[in-house]
Design a protein around this motif. Structure first.
Motif, PDB file in Angstrom:
ATOM      1  N   ALA A   1      42.679  39.472  70.554  1.00 24.70           N
ATOM      2  CA  ALA A   1      40.877  38.819  71.091  1.00 24.70           C
ATOM      3  C   ALA A   1      40.253  38.000  69.820  1.00 24.70           C
ATOM      4  N   LEU A   2      39.614  37.947  69.153  1.00 25.12           N
ATOM      5  CA  LEU A   2      39.239  37.843  68.394  1.00 25.12           C
ATOM      6  C   LEU A   2      40.052  36.788  67.295  1.00 25.12           C
TER       7      LEU A   2
ATOM      8  N   GLY B   1      39.607  32.272  66.885  1.00 22.96           N
ATOM      9  CA  GLY B   1      39.457  31.791  65.687  1.00 22.96           C
ATOM     10  C   GLY B   1      39.288  32.705  65.112  1.00 22.96           C
ATOM     11  N   VAL B   2      38.319  33.555  64.499  1.00 19.31           N
ATOM     12  CA  VAL B   2      37.945  34.426  64.175  1.00 19.31           C
ATOM     13  C   VAL B   2      38.378  35.298  63.247  1.00 19.31           C
TER      14      VAL B   2
ATOM     15  N   LEU C   1      35.285  38.510  58.141  1.00 11.41           N
ATOM     16  CA  LEU C   1      34.163  39.125  58.981  1.00 11.41           C
ATOM     17  C   LEU C   1      32.556  38.287  58.906  1.00 11.41           C
ATOM     18  N   GLU C   2      33.278  36.856  57.987  1.00 10.30           N
ATOM     19  CA  GLU C   2      31.290  36.178  58.279  1.00 10.30           C
ATOM     20  C   GLU C   2      31.415  35.601  59.389  1.00 10.30           C
ATOM     21  N   GLN C   3      32.752  35.275  60.159  1.00  6.19           N
ATOM     22  CA  GLN C   3      32.809  34.534  61.110  1.00  6.19           C
ATOM     23  C   GLN C   3      32.369  35.851  62.324  1.00  6.19           C
ATOM     24  N   VAL C   4      32.798  37.067  62.016  1.00  9.38           N
ATOM     25  CA  VAL C   4      32.381  37.880  63.220  1.00  9.38           C
ATOM     26  C   VAL C   4      30.696  38.001  63.821  1.00  9.38           C
TER      27      VAL C   4
ATOM     28  N   GLY D   1      39.908  43.640  75.514  1.00  5.77           N
ATOM     29  CA  GLY D   1      40.291  44.517  74.372  1.00  5.77           C
ATOM     30  C   GLY D   1      39.640  44.489  73.214  1.00  5.77           C
ATOM     31  N   VAL D   2      38.665  44.103  73.388  1.00  6.16           N
ATOM     32  CA  VAL D   2      37.632  44.577  72.162  1.00  6.16           C
ATOM     33  C   VAL D   2      36.441  45.754  73.619  1.00  6.16           C
ATOM     34  N   GLY D   3      37.375  47.098  72.402  1.00  2.00           N
ATOM     35  CA  GLY D   3      36.298  48.691  73.085  1.00  2.00           C
ATOM     36  C   GLY D   3      35.114  48.799  71.802  1.00  2.00           C
ATOM     37  N   ALA D   4      34.719  50.229  72.148  1.00  5.01           N
ATOM     38  CA  ALA D   4      33.560  50.650  71.314  1.00  5.01           C
ATOM     39  C   ALA D   4      33.803  51.039  70.330  1.00  5.01           C
ATOM     40  N   TYR D   5      35.216  51.585  69.901  1.00  4.46           N
ATOM     41  CA  TYR D   5      35.765  52.425  68.602  1.00  4.46           C
ATOM     42  C   TYR D   5      36.102  50.465  67.949  1.00  4.46           C
ATOM     43  N   ALA D   6      36.384  49.547  67.664  1.00  4.25           N
ATOM     44  CA  ALA D   6      36.431  47.770  67.371  1.00  4.25           C
ATOM     45  C   ALA D   6      34.960  47.536  67.209  1.00  4.25           C
ATOM     46  N   LEU D   7      33.847  47.675  68.314  1.00  2.00           N
ATOM     47  CA  LEU D   7      32.650  47.555  67.596  1.00  2.00           C
ATOM     48  C   LEU D   7      32.195  48.263  66.588  1.00  2.00           C
TER      49      LEU D   7
END
Length: 277
Positions: A224-225, A229-230, A233-236, A249-255
């Motif tokens: 998903a990231l 193009g992410v 970490l700086e892009q996040v 595809g991004v859930g609590a664990y990934a966050l």
């Protein structure tokens, strides 16, 4: 990775690293780990600090909390799902630091080290019943980083399990790195290929954007990231939590993993003005 018949979930491993989980419970016919063993996991080294057989009736709510279970009932129900006839063992756990292979793969070997690695690769090739595979595998990973292992195995005309087993051998020597999707060649692996004069397609690619790579957040979240193009970490840090969590595809664990990595790097998610309205 932990190999107890039941794999530890990513959230459990993250909790062990944070110190929130320090025991696990398993039904075994006999102990399958030894005290003092350090096991490689996705979050680093996990050490076994104790192994004790315990009666199910002796388990408490405190045991459930230490194991990361939602409740004592949930812990007991989980233990009863698999081989309920077997005794229960309580395994003490602690985070023992980063995987030493992380530093190894970033280190560029000198000529003597490269010579030793080449001898080791040649020995693997000679011992293989399917013929030489080491350089071909390194070159393929270099050509197709972040590609699914089954796809790589198919390109080499191999079955996926044996291919992945061989890649793990290369990883042990710091020549490759596992990603949430596929692998990539490490600086150490690149040095070996360059030393032998192998043509490498990646030499002509633009240098990757400098910065901190994404942490292990799962294949779906990584896809998903990267689709945006992410890749660093700086892009996040240019996104808000709400924007990241809204990605499929991004859930609590990934966050949680992204938040922890940002904190460690002195970064944070972008403020979301709409969050307080």
């Amino acid at each position: 990775m932990l190999n107890w018949g039941v794999q530890m979930r990513p959230a459990e491993l993250a909790a062990i690293r944070a110190g929130d989980v320090d025991v696990a419970f398993r039904r075994w016919d006999r102990p399958r780990v030894k005290v003092g063993t350090q096991m490689r996991t996705a979050v680093g080294l996990v050490e076994i600090t104790s192994v004790d057989r315990v009666p199910v009736r002796s388990l408490t709510a405190a045991d459930a909390r230490r194991a990361g279970a939602a409740s004592l009932v949930a812990l007991r129900e989980g233990l009863d799902r698999v081989h309920p006839e077997r005794p229960v063992y309580r395994i003490g756990l602690r985070y023992a630091g980063v995987d030493p292979r992380h530093a190894l793969r970033e280190s560029v070997p000198d000529d003597a080290e490269i010579d030793a690695i080449v001898v080791w690769l040649d020995r693997l090739d000679r011992a293989s019943s399917t013929g030489p595979w080491t350089r071909q595998t390194l070159l393929l990973i270099d050509e197709l980083p972040a590609t699914r292992a089954p796809d790589l195995a198919q390109r080499m005309g191999r079955d996926t399990p044996s291919f992945k087993q061989d890649v793990r051998k290369l990883k042990e020597r710091g020549l490759t790195e596992s990603l949430d999707i596929g692998y990539r060649l490490s600086p150490r692996g690149a040095a070996v290929l360059d030393h032998e004069g192998h043509p490498r397609p990646s030499r002509d690619r633009p240098m990757p954007e400098p910065g901190i790579p994404l942490p292990h957040i799962g294949a779906a979240a990584t896809r998903a990231l990267t689709a945006l193009g992410v890749v660093r970490l700086e892009q996040v840090a240019g996104l808000s939590e709400r924007e990241v969590l809204a990605l499929h595809g991004v859930g609590a664990y990934a966050l949680q993993r992204l938040r922890a990595a940002l904190d460690e790097a002195g970064l944070s998610f972008r403020d979301d003005p709409g969050a307080s309205s």
